[in-house]
Design an enzyme around this catalytic site. Sequence first.
Site, PDB file in Angstrom:
ATOM      1  N   ARG A   1       0.804  -1.226   0.000  1.00 61.00           N
ATOM      2  CA  ARG A   1       0.000   0.000   0.000  1.00 61.00           C
ATOM      3  C   ARG A   1       0.836   1.275   0.000  1.00 61.00           C
ATOM      4  NH1 ARG A   1      -3.420  -2.446   4.910  1.00 61.00           N
ATOM      5  NH2 ARG A   1      -1.485  -3.648   5.047  1.00 61.00           N
ATOM      6  N   GLY A  14      -7.370  -5.396  12.598  1.00 60.43           N
ATOM      7  CA  GLY A  14      -8.037  -6.589  13.100  1.00 60.43           C
ATOM      8  C   GLY A  14      -8.933  -6.198  14.275  1.00 60.43           C
TER       9      GLY A  14
HETATM   10  C1  UD1 Z   1      -1.715  -6.352  11.147  1.00 53.78           C
HETATM   11  C2  UD1 Z   1      -2.607  -7.296  11.958  1.00 53.78           C
HETATM   12  C3  UD1 Z   1      -3.893  -6.551  12.340  1.00 53.78           C
HETATM   13  C4  UD1 Z   1      -3.536  -5.303  13.121  1.00 53.78           C
HETATM   14  C5  UD1 Z   1      -2.556  -4.425  12.343  1.00 53.78           C
HETATM   15  C6  UD1 Z   1      -2.035  -3.318  13.238  1.00 53.78           C
HETATM   16  C7  UD1 Z   1      -2.129  -9.545  11.120  1.00 53.78           C
HETATM   17  C8  UD1 Z   1      -2.624 -10.672  10.291  1.00 53.78           C
HETATM   18  N1  UD1 Z   1      -2.927  -8.460  11.177  1.00 53.78           N
HETATM   19  O1  UD1 Z   1      -2.377  -6.050   9.936  1.00 53.78           O
HETATM   20  O2  UD1 Z   1      -4.725  -7.388  13.133  1.00 53.78           O
HETATM   21  O3  UD1 Z   1      -4.730  -4.593  13.408  1.00 53.78           O
HETATM   22  O4  UD1 Z   1      -1.415  -5.179  11.918  1.00 53.78           O
HETATM   23  O5  UD1 Z   1      -1.197  -2.430  12.554  1.00 53.78           O
HETATM   24  O6  UD1 Z   1      -1.109  -9.659  11.764  1.00 53.78           O
HETATM   25  N2  UD1 Z   1       5.305  -8.879   7.979  1.00 53.78           N
HETATM   26  C9  UD1 Z   1       6.323  -9.798   7.886  1.00 53.78           C
HETATM   27  N3  UD1 Z   1       6.134 -10.918   7.132  1.00 53.78           N
HETATM   28  C10 UD1 Z   1       4.986 -11.173   6.476  1.00 53.78           C
HETATM   29  C11 UD1 Z   1       3.938 -10.223   6.576  1.00 53.78           C
HETATM   30  C12 UD1 Z   1       4.121  -9.081   7.341  1.00 53.78           C
HETATM   31  O7  UD1 Z   1       7.395  -9.616   8.461  1.00 53.78           O
HETATM   32  O8  UD1 Z   1       4.920 -12.223   5.807  1.00 53.78           O
HETATM   33  C13 UD1 Z   1       5.524  -7.661   8.785  1.00 53.78           C
HETATM   34  C14 UD1 Z   1       5.436  -6.381   7.973  1.00 53.78           C
HETATM   35  O9  UD1 Z   1       6.724  -6.004   7.501  1.00 53.78           O
HETATM   36  C15 UD1 Z   1       4.863  -5.390   8.950  1.00 53.78           C
HETATM   37  C16 UD1 Z   1       4.100  -6.227   9.960  1.00 53.78           C
HETATM   38  O10 UD1 Z   1       4.507  -7.575   9.744  1.00 53.78           O
HETATM   39  O11 UD1 Z   1       5.891  -4.673   9.617  1.00 53.78           O
HETATM   40  C17 UD1 Z   1       2.600  -6.092   9.818  1.00 53.78           C
HETATM   41  O12 UD1 Z   1       2.207  -6.499   8.495  1.00 53.78           O
HETATM   42  P1  UD1 Z   1       1.055  -5.738   7.725  1.00 53.78           P
HETATM   43  O13 UD1 Z   1       0.908  -6.392   6.403  1.00 53.78           O
HETATM   44  O14 UD1 Z   1       1.262  -4.296   7.754  1.00 53.78           O
HETATM   45  O15 UD1 Z   1      -0.234  -6.118   8.625  1.00 53.78           O
HETATM   46  P2  UD1 Z   1      -1.640  -5.359   8.670  1.00 53.78           P
HETATM   47  O16 UD1 Z   1      -2.417  -5.721   7.461  1.00 53.78           O
HETATM   48  O17 UD1 Z   1      -1.418  -3.931   8.920  1.00 53.78           O
HETATM   49 CA    CA Z   2       0.367  -2.600   9.154  1.00 57.04          CA
END
Ligand code: UD1
Ligand code: CA
Length: 458
Positions: A15, A140
């Site tokens: 995004r 979430g």
């Molecule tokens: C996530 C939460 C959501 C919460 C929100 C708060 C999950 C499934 N959802 O959603 O409940 O309300 O954060 O901000 O966790 N990342 C990895 N590896 C991956 C995917 C993500 O390291 O395979 C890291 C990203 O770099 C990031 C963090 O995890 O720093 C969060 O990932 P993001 O995709 O932003 O989650 P949200 O959709 O925001």
């Molecule tokens: Ca996030």
Amino acid sequence: MNHTVVILAAGLGTRMRSKHAKVLHRAGGLALVEQVVAAARTLAPFGRIVAVTGYQAELVEELLHPLGIGFVRQQGQKGTGHALASCREAVPHDGLLTVLYGDTPLLTAATLARLRDAQTDSDGAATLITTTLEDPTGYGRILLNDKGDVTAIVEEKACTPEQRKIKLINSGIYCFRSELLWKHIGEIVPNPASGELYLTDMAEILAHHGHRVRPMHVEDATELLGINTRVELAAADRILRSRKNEELMLAGTTIERPETVTIDARVQVGTDTIIEPFARLLGATIIGEDCRIGAGAILENAVLGNGVRVFPYTVIGDSRVDSAAQVGPFARLRMDAHVGHNARVGNFVELKETHLGNGSKSQHLAYLGNAEIGERVNIGAGTITCNYDGQKKHRTTIGDRAFVGSNSTLVAPVEIGEGSYIGAGSVITDGVPADTLALGRARQVVKTGWVKRSTKKD
Ligand code: UD1
Ligand code: CA
């Protein structure tokens, strides 16, 4: 108790619409993930902090490497649950494990300490930070039972219309009992819609095994802002800047119109220094006491002594200005320039890799590059060091108390002795001994009556 912090920083951040990993984008003068590491550091020593990297892993690791934290590579970005599961071999399985997301740069040390204490005092398997948002879109949602324990976290996409109305959201900050986390993390199954493993499913899994998962409510929701878009990045930057300004003001720095001033996280400013509107203090800049930084000045990696005046619209990069010196307006210091105690650099003067000694002056319109200039030297307006012959840079040395007349061209390499004078308009190609006058210009010719003689009469 053993405390480990895992920071999830492997995601791409679709995004953001960027070529660069989301956690490398900057707010408050640091990359998002650096801000998170700084907060994590208040919970555990660097050796107990692990960052999970994946997308642009080399760049993220290079940035964080100097801090001495550990890294785990997540192979394929299969979701936050998968990211944490990749750490199984890298972290202890006893004590507490706090999980932070690399995109929440506003988190404060106080809130993290409160989370740790809440989990330490609880008999539950985990505590997670929640808050209430007027517009919970994208987060979430938290489901609670009648005892107020968390029974599940439902991601936006999976919400029923009823669940979508829930305003209590998951911040993405959790403190687990390590033992129970590692015992059950393998039970997360891929989300049917996205195929990803969601860490948020741990809440339901732990609850299902009869363990309590407690919410910890934080009133100030801004702290929990997760950066997903550049609009949110700008909002976080604004908040971090205003926090930094407040910290400096409370410690004794005056900031005029603080909302216009940009100060990076690592910048230090001494007491009774005044910062005028629209100044930018960046990188590892250190400013002494009783200085005044003029409107629109930009200082990056600059070191200023006490009582320095930087007049408006001056640009200083990777350079040093000693106490009581004055620089600007519209001056430029770069690449290791060094202005001595009580020296003066005026408008439209550029110093590059040049030392201007104590009490020396270059007040107007000059270029001084690769020069060593002694004490109490006067550099006239329009002086240029010709330091570049098209291939190499050469040095100019000017001794103490020398007087360089206006519009002098000093062709380097060249040495001008102590106390010597250079006549205005000179082109100096040869060394000038101490206490001598050097003139390097065409002698003026005056032809009396020339005009009348050369004007033809009818
Ligand atoms: C996530 C939460 C959501 C919460 C929100 C708060 C999950 C499934 N959802 O959603 O409940 O309300 O954060 O901000 O966790 N990342 C990895 N590896 C991956 C995917 C993500 O390291 O395979 C890291 C990203 O770099 C990031 C963090 O995890 O720093 C969060 O990932 P993001 O995709 O932003 O989650 P949200 O959709 O925001
Ligand atoms: Ca996030």
